[in-house]
Write a protein that holds these residues in place. Structure first.
Motif, PDB file in Angstrom:
ATOM      1  N   PHE A  12       0.821  -1.212   0.000  1.00 51.33           N
ATOM      2  CA  PHE A  12       0.000   0.000   0.000  1.00 51.33           C
ATOM      3  C   PHE A  12       0.855   1.262   0.000  1.00 51.33           C
ATOM      4  CE2 PHE A  12       1.037  -0.465   4.439  1.00 51.33           C
ATOM      5  CZ  PHE A  12       0.986   0.811   4.983  1.00 51.33           C
ATOM      6  N   LEU A  13       2.090   1.183   0.509  1.00 48.77           N
ATOM      7  CA  LEU A  13       2.965   2.357   0.541  1.00 48.77           C
ATOM      8  C   LEU A  13       3.524   2.698  -0.836  1.00 48.77           C
ATOM      9  CD1 LEU A  13       4.873   1.649   3.856  1.00 48.77           C
ATOM     10  CD2 LEU A  13       3.420   3.628   3.395  1.00 48.77           C
ATOM     11  N   LEU A  14       3.523   1.735  -1.752  1.00 48.69           N
ATOM     12  CA  LEU A  14       4.033   1.964  -3.101  1.00 48.69           C
ATOM     13  C   LEU A  14       2.915   2.108  -4.115  1.00 48.69           C
ATOM     14  CD1 LEU A  14       6.997  -0.581  -3.077  1.00 48.69           C
ATOM     15  CD2 LEU A  14       7.020   1.831  -2.463  1.00 48.69           C
ATOM     16  N   ASP A  15       1.691   1.841  -3.696  1.00 49.59           N
ATOM     17  CA  ASP A  15       0.520   2.058  -4.555  1.00 49.59           C
ATOM     18  C   ASP A  15       0.091   3.515  -4.391  1.00 49.59           C
ATOM     19  OD1 ASP A  15      -1.743   1.940  -6.096  1.00 49.59           O
ATOM     20  OD2 ASP A  15      -2.907   0.741  -4.665  1.00 49.59           O
ATOM     21  N   ILE A  16       0.696   4.403  -5.153  1.00 50.73           N
ATOM     22  CA  ILE A  16       0.529   5.838  -4.951  1.00 50.73           C
ATOM     23  C   ILE A  16      -0.909   6.283  -5.192  1.00 50.73           C
ATOM     24  CG2 ILE A  16       1.309   8.111  -5.714  1.00 50.73           C
ATOM     25  CD1 ILE A  16       3.320   6.455  -4.102  1.00 50.73           C
ATOM     26  N   GLU A  17      -1.574   5.681  -6.147  1.00 46.81           N
ATOM     27  CA  GLU A  17      -2.961   6.069  -6.420  1.00 46.81           C
ATOM     28  C   GLU A  17      -3.841   5.810  -5.211  1.00 46.81           C
ATOM     29  OE1 GLU A  17      -5.974   7.750  -8.570  1.00 46.81           O
ATOM     30  OE2 GLU A  17      -3.864   7.587  -9.166  1.00 46.81           O
ATOM     31  N   GLY A  18      -3.693   4.644  -4.600  1.00 44.13           N
ATOM     32  CA  GLY A  18      -4.487   4.331  -3.417  1.00 44.13           C
ATOM     33  C   GLY A  18      -4.004   5.037  -2.168  1.00 44.13           C
ATOM     34  N   LEU A  19      -2.686   5.297  -2.101  1.00 50.78           N
ATOM     35  CA  LEU A  19      -2.132   5.932  -0.906  1.00 50.78           C
ATOM     36  C   LEU A  19      -2.473   7.411  -0.830  1.00 50.78           C
ATOM     37  CD1 LEU A  19      -0.177   5.472   1.556  1.00 50.78           C
ATOM     38  CD2 LEU A  19       1.642   6.319   0.048  1.00 50.78           C
ATOM     39  N   CYS A  20      -2.398   8.106  -1.965  1.00 48.94           N
ATOM     40  CA  CYS A  20      -2.510   9.567  -1.950  1.00 48.94           C
ATOM     41  C   CYS A  20      -3.854  10.102  -2.423  1.00 48.94           C
ATOM     42  CB  CYS A  20      -1.407  10.178  -2.814  1.00 48.94           C
ATOM     43  SG  CYS A  20       0.263   9.788  -2.253  1.00 48.94           S
ATOM     44  N   TYR A  21      -4.599   9.325  -3.197  1.00 46.67           N
ATOM     45  CA  TYR A  21      -5.814   9.870  -3.799  1.00 46.67           C
ATOM     46  C   TYR A  21      -7.061   9.058  -3.495  1.00 46.67           C
ATOM     47  CZ  TYR A  21      -2.347  12.499  -6.434  1.00 46.67           C
ATOM     48  OH  TYR A  21      -1.290  13.308  -6.782  1.00 46.67           O
ATOM     49  N   SER A  22      -6.940   8.051  -2.675  1.00 45.96           N
ATOM     50  CA  SER A  22      -8.106   7.254  -2.315  1.00 45.96           C
ATOM     51  C   SER A  22      -8.814   7.861  -1.110  1.00 45.96           C
ATOM     52  CB  SER A  22      -7.695   5.809  -2.011  1.00 45.96           C
ATOM     53  OG  SER A  22      -8.796   5.064  -1.544  1.00 45.96           O
ATOM     54  N   ILE A  74      12.267   2.638   3.020  1.00 45.01           N
ATOM     55  CA  ILE A  74      12.459   1.240   3.426  1.00 45.01           C
ATOM     56  C   ILE A  74      11.877   0.299   2.391  1.00 45.01           C
ATOM     57  CG2 ILE A  74      11.779  -0.490   5.137  1.00 45.01           C
ATOM     58  CD1 ILE A  74      11.965   1.693   7.258  1.00 45.01           C
ATOM     59  N   MET A  75      10.685   0.618   1.894  1.00 42.69           N
ATOM     60  CA  MET A  75      10.041  -0.253   0.922  1.00 42.69           C
ATOM     61  C   MET A  75      10.772  -0.257  -0.424  1.00 42.69           C
ATOM     62  SD  MET A  75       7.518  -1.766   2.399  1.00 42.69           S
ATOM     63  CE  MET A  75       8.702  -1.889   3.765  1.00 42.69           C
ATOM     64  N   LEU A  76      11.367   0.870  -0.781  1.00 41.01           N
ATOM     65  CA  LEU A  76      12.076   0.933  -2.059  1.00 41.01           C
ATOM     66  C   LEU A  76      13.412   0.201  -2.027  1.00 41.01           C
ATOM     67  CD1 LEU A  76      11.420   4.618  -3.212  1.00 41.01           C
ATOM     68  CD2 LEU A  76      10.445   2.524  -4.160  1.00 41.01           C
ATOM     69  N   THR A  77      13.920  -0.129  -0.825  1.00 47.06           N
ATOM     70  CA  THR A  77      15.162  -0.902  -0.750  1.00 47.06           C
ATOM     71  C   THR A  77      14.941  -2.380  -1.047  1.00 47.06           C
ATOM     72  OG1 THR A  77      14.897  -1.306   1.633  1.00 47.06           O
ATOM     73  CG2 THR A  77      16.114   0.671   0.976  1.00 47.06           C
ATOM     74  N   ILE A  78      13.685  -2.817  -1.092  1.00 41.93           N
ATOM     75  CA  ILE A  78      13.396  -4.229  -1.358  1.00 41.93           C
ATOM     76  C   ILE A  78      13.527  -4.484  -2.853  1.00 41.93           C
ATOM     77  CG2 ILE A  78      11.677  -6.070  -1.175  1.00 41.93           C
ATOM     78  CD1 ILE A  78      10.497  -4.640   1.215  1.00 41.93           C
ATOM     79  N   ALA A  79      14.532  -5.238  -3.234  1.00 48.36           N
ATOM     80  CA  ALA A  79      14.780  -5.548  -4.648  1.00 48.36           C
ATOM     81  C   ALA A  79      13.944  -6.760  -5.067  1.00 48.36           C
ATOM     82  CB  ALA A  79      16.255  -5.828  -4.883  1.00 48.36           C
ATOM     83  N   VAL A  80      13.724  -6.884  -6.363  1.00 48.06           N
ATOM     84  CA  VAL A  80      12.948  -8.016  -6.897  1.00 48.06           C
ATOM     85  C   VAL A  80      13.786  -8.849  -7.855  1.00 48.06           C
ATOM     86  CG1 VAL A  80      10.750  -6.823  -6.654  1.00 48.06           C
ATOM     87  CG2 VAL A  80      12.026  -6.596  -8.789  1.00 48.06           C
ATOM     88  N   SER A  81      15.023  -8.439  -8.103  1.00 46.13           N
ATOM     89  CA  SER A  81      15.861  -9.165  -9.050  1.00 46.13           C
ATOM     90  C   SER A  81      17.322  -8.890  -8.741  1.00 46.13           C
ATOM     91  CB  SER A  81      15.541  -8.737 -10.494  1.00 46.13           C
ATOM     92  OG  SER A  81      16.478  -9.258 -11.402  1.00 46.13           O
TER      93      SER A  81
END
Length: 508
Positions: free
Chosen positions: A357-367, A439-446
């Motif tokens: 939810f912290l990286l889902d900007i549409e739901g975080l900032c405009y919901s 913190i959430m952006l430090t989580i890599a996926v690859s």
């Protein structure tokens, strides 16, 4: 010079404070096994008001043993040597090898025991690669198809004369396959699918050319007969579409800017697309295969394949025509793809469900939803109690109000949200939200950045340079990989420092 670049990178990591670990090991290269160290962090430039997610290469670690205990020891010693606090680590990303990802005694679990905030996520690029590999081995016909595709490359590449004849007829080159790099199959299937007619004509010309050796003419005729089969002609278009869609997602996962929320969205969309287009993909492949067979006069209406009659089956159910058999094979492959996509990314989907939810900007900032926001913030604050406080939800609501007043701008990514907070000086007023997003952006996926470093390693550590010391190897790799940071280095200062050192005569 390399030490200057390394110090600059470490200063940026310490300034960001929170970081994510990325390690990957390379096979034995010049009798020296290496482990690549890459650190993911968020670089915020308060003077220029810029925000950037970086994955910085810090060096190679020579490993003598590849068990979990030894690798963990090497990683911790390297972090201590670089002056990086393990307690600031907030994520881990390794490949799917049991020694790294084992949930009982793997490297990820051992580091998690020392720092329970170091969240582990598998390398989704490796996982997606395994999805394709296992789907391609679902049936014998699939294995035969890829074997025939690879045989085309092998046949032409074994002779410069054959390769030249192919280049004169086809504008693109055939590619070989690789078990570890799934995108290579896309590159191998695509030219065959787009230039099948030209390839078949080149083979026919070789067969008719009496100046060619008897072995070449025989191999060309055998390859042409394998290409002109109902199974190959049908599966060619089928796999061309599937591989293109998988390759598109893989390339996005390799982007250093990719975060786990967007990765989960892309992978879920890929799974839904395969599931929703299941009938369309199969029917289109059957129609194309039927049309190509008619064009090339390929007989495919052969005697049905009879299988053992099972209890409850009628006699007509036990016999499958060529079309029905091919339909069964393709649907079985799509089912395997769908099943693998659902099973191999459970860790990623769980992380996204908790903190996405912290990286889902549409739901975080405009919901307008606040109930779920409060619940999600409570769970986040409970886990990261040392980093943020319970006012996180209130700060997010305040930021929503500020963004609502900015009618001339709209943020769409986590980086843009951080830039908005930094640009207007809200980072001091609302520190919880920037910290949570960092913190959430430090989580890599690859671990694609580690894989890229191995490409440089093969160029530097060749057989001719096998006697190169480990320190020199790391320095050369660092200067080559971190080219952007190297270009910022003040060479004049380094030269003056070198010139001021005491010169010594060397007696020959």
């Amino acid at each position: 010079m390399a030490s200057t670049v390394r110090k600059s990178l470490l200063r940026g990591i310490r300034k960001a404070r929170y970081y994510g670990l990325m390690f990957d090991t390379t096979p034995d290269l010049a009798h020296r096994e290496q482990m690549s160290q890459v650190v993911r962090y968020v670089e915020i430039d308060y003077e220029r008001n810029t925000v950037r997610v970086r994955e910085s290469f810090l060096g190679f670690i020579q490993v003598s043993r590849k068990d979990a205990e030894s690798l963990t020891k090497d990683i911790l010693e390297k972090l201590e040597k670089d002056g990086m606090e393990l307690q600031d680590c907030r994520s881990q990303c390794y490949d799917n090898a049991a020694v790294m990802a084992g949930h009982r005694s793997g490297v990820a679990q051992r580091i998690h025991e020392k720092n329970n905030l170091a969240v582990f996520v598998n390398c989704d690029n490796h996982s997606l690669n395994l999805v394709g590999v296992h789907a391609a081995k679902e049936d014998v016909k699939m294995v035969t198809f890829f074997g025939t595709t690879d045989s085309s490359y092998v046949f032409f590449s074994r002779s410069t004369q054959r390769w030249q004849r192919l280049k004169n007829a086809v504008t693109v080159s055939l590619k070989s396959e690789s078990e570890t790099r799934w995108s290579s199959r896309t590159e191998a299937v695509k030219p065959v699918n787009n230039h099948l007619e030209e390839i078949l004509q080149v083979l026919q010309d070789m067969i008719d050319d009496e100046d060619e050796t008897i072995e070449t003419r025989g191999d060309a005729e055998q390859l042409r007969s394998h290409l002109l089969t109902y199974g190959f002609l049908t599966l060619l278009g089928f796999w061309n579409k599937i591989l293109a869609r998988i390759d598109g997602v893989q390339k996005r996962l390799q982007d250093p800017k990719m975060n786990f929320h967007y990765a989960a969205v892309h992978l879920k969309a890929l799974q839904d697309r395969f599931d929703g287009e299941r009938k369309v993909l199969v029917s289109e492949a059957l129609e194309v295969g039927h049309r190509l067979c008619e064009e090339w006069d390929v007989d495919f209406e052969r005697r049905p394949r009879w299988k053992k009659r099972m209890p409850g089956e009628k006699s007509r159910d036990a016999g499958l025509t060529a079309r029905e058999e091919m339909e069964r094979v393709m649907k079985g492959t799509l089912d395997r793809l769908n099943r693998e996509l659902g099973e191999r990314f459970t860790r990623l989907y769980d992380t996204d469900a908790k903190f996405g939810f912290l990286l889902d900007i549409e739901g975080l900032c405009y919901s307008a939803d606040t109930e779920n926001l409060k619940k999600n913030c409570e769970n986040f604050c409970k886990m990261y109690s040392t980093d943020v406080d319970v006012q996180l939800c209130d700060k997010i609501l305040d930021v929503r109000m500020l963004l609502a007043a900015q009618t001339d701008m709209r943020v769409a990514t986590p980086e843009q949200l951080l830039k908005f907070i930094v640009q207007f000086g809200y980072d001091a007023t609302y520190p919880n939200l920037p910290i949570a997003i960092q913190i959430m952006l430090t989580i890599a996926v690859s671990v694609a950045s580690c894989e890229r470093s191995f490409s440089k390693l093969k160029l530097i550590l060749s057989c001719l340079g096998a006697s190169m010391g480990q320190g020199r190897l790391c320095d050369l790799a660092l200067l080559s990989i971190e080219r952007e940071e190297t270009d910022k280095t003040d060479f004049d200062g380094i030269i003056d420092q070198f010139a001021s050192m005491k010169a010594r005569r060397v007696q020959l």
